[in-house]
Design a protein around this motif. Structure first.
Motif, short mmCIF file in Angstrom:
data_model
loop_
_atom_site.label_atom_id
_atom_site.label_comp_id
_atom_site.label_asym_id
_atom_site.label_seq_id
_atom_site.Cartn_x
_atom_site.Cartn_y
_atom_site.Cartn_z
N VAL A 1 0.85 -1.17 0.00
CA VAL A 1 0.00 0.00 0.00
C VAL A 1 0.90 1.23 0.00
N ARG A 2 0.69 2.09 -0.96
CA ARG A 2 1.45 3.34 -0.99
C ARG A 2 0.87 4.30 0.04
N PRO A 3 1.71 5.03 0.72
CA PRO A 3 1.19 5.95 1.74
C PRO A 3 0.45 7.13 1.10
N VAL A 4 -0.53 7.63 1.84
CA VAL A 4 -1.26 8.82 1.43
C VAL A 4 -0.44 10.02 1.91
N GLU A 5 -0.28 11.00 1.05
CA GLU A 5 0.55 12.16 1.37
C GLU A 5 -0.33 13.40 1.49
N THR A 6 -0.10 14.22 2.51
CA THR A 6 -0.85 15.46 2.69
C THR A 6 -0.05 16.61 2.10
N ARG A 7 -0.73 17.43 1.32
CA ARG A 7 -0.11 18.61 0.69
C ARG A 7 -1.02 19.81 0.91
N SER A 8 -0.53 20.99 0.53
CA SER A 8 -1.34 22.19 0.70
C SER A 8 -1.24 23.11 -0.51
N LEU A 9 -2.28 23.93 -0.67
CA LEU A 9 -2.32 24.98 -1.67
C LEU A 9 -2.52 26.30 -0.94
N LEU A 10 -1.80 27.32 -1.34
CA LEU A 10 -2.00 28.65 -0.77
C LEU A 10 -2.68 29.50 -1.83
N LEU A 11 -3.84 30.02 -1.50
CA LEU A 11 -4.60 30.86 -2.42
C LEU A 11 -5.09 32.08 -1.68
N GLU A 12 -4.63 33.23 -2.10
CA GLU A 12 -5.05 34.49 -1.51
C GLU A 12 -4.99 34.40 0.01
N ASN A 13 -6.13 34.41 0.68
CA ASN A 13 -6.16 34.40 2.14
C ASN A 13 -6.51 33.04 2.71
N HIS A 14 -6.40 31.99 1.92
CA HIS A 14 -6.79 30.66 2.37
C HIS A 14 -5.70 29.63 2.10
N ILE A 15 -5.73 28.60 2.91
CA ILE A 15 -4.87 27.44 2.70
C ILE A 15 -5.79 26.23 2.58
N ALA A 16 -5.53 25.41 1.58
CA ALA A 16 -6.34 24.21 1.36
C ALA A 16 -5.43 22.99 1.55
N LEU A 17 -5.82 22.12 2.46
CA LEU A 17 -5.08 20.89 2.70
C LEU A 17 -5.76 19.75 1.94
N TYR A 18 -4.96 18.99 1.21
CA TYR A 18 -5.52 17.87 0.46
C TYR A 18 -4.59 16.67 0.56
N GLU A 19 -5.15 15.51 0.36
CA GLU A 19 -4.38 14.26 0.39
C GLU A 19 -4.23 13.73 -1.02
N VAL A 20 -3.06 13.14 -1.27
CA VAL A 20 -2.80 12.47 -2.54
C VAL A 20 -2.74 10.98 -2.24
N ASP A 21 -3.61 10.22 -2.88
CA ASP A 21 -3.66 8.77 -2.73
C ASP A 21 -3.26 8.14 -4.06
N PRO A 22 -1.97 7.77 -4.21
CA PRO A 22 -1.51 7.22 -5.49
C PRO A 22 -2.14 5.88 -5.83
N SER A 23 -2.50 5.08 -4.84
CA SER A 23 -3.10 3.78 -5.11
C SER A 23 -4.45 3.92 -5.78
N ARG A 24 -5.21 4.92 -5.36
CA ARG A 24 -6.54 5.14 -5.93
C ARG A 24 -6.56 6.25 -6.96
N ARG A 25 -5.38 6.87 -7.19
CA ARG A 25 -5.26 8.01 -8.11
C ARG A 25 -6.33 9.05 -7.79
N ARG A 26 -6.24 9.55 -6.54
CA ARG A 26 -7.26 10.46 -6.05
C ARG A 26 -6.63 11.57 -5.21
N LEU A 27 -7.14 12.79 -5.39
CA LEU A 27 -6.83 13.91 -4.51
C LEU A 27 -8.09 14.18 -3.71
N THR A 28 -7.95 14.33 -2.40
CA THR A 28 -9.11 14.60 -1.55
C THR A 28 -8.88 15.88 -0.77
N LEU A 29 -9.73 16.87 -1.02
CA LEU A 29 -9.67 18.11 -0.26
C LEU A 29 -10.15 17.82 1.15
N ARG A 30 -9.31 18.09 2.15
CA ARG A 30 -9.63 17.76 3.55
C ARG A 30 -10.04 18.96 4.38
#
Length: 96
Positions: free
Chosen positions: A57-86
């Protein structure tokens, strides 16, 4: 017939918690976050085109996006080829 690039495409999902946070955002802010996540997903490629054995099982990795006055945390799941906004949070602005 499926095009080869469609086999590698990542999908974007939004967690229930993030949906609750989105409800308090201006529509334009959500649209910008979604556009950024869609762009990230479009650039994602799997590490290897070969299937991964089920016991590995490949680990799920947490990443972030910085946009204007907000930060969005999302997970990358390579096994399922999915990004999930958390989570979406307002960035604090520090004055001098």
């Amino acid at each position: 017939m499926r095009r080869p690039e469609s086999l590698y495409k990542y999908t974007v999902e939004v967690s229930p918690n993030a949906w609750r946070q989105i409800a308090h955002l201006p529509l334009e802010t959500y649209q910008r976050i979604r556009e950024e996540l869609d762009a990230v997903a479009a650039r994602m490629r799997p590490e290897t085109p070969a299937p991964v054995p089920q016991r590995y099982v490949r680990p799920v990795e947490t990443r972030s996006l910085l946009l204007e006055n907000h930060i969005a945390l999302y997970e990358v799941d390579p096994s399922r080829r999915r990004l999930t906004l958390r989570e979406i949070a307002r960035r604090s602005t520090q004055g001098g």
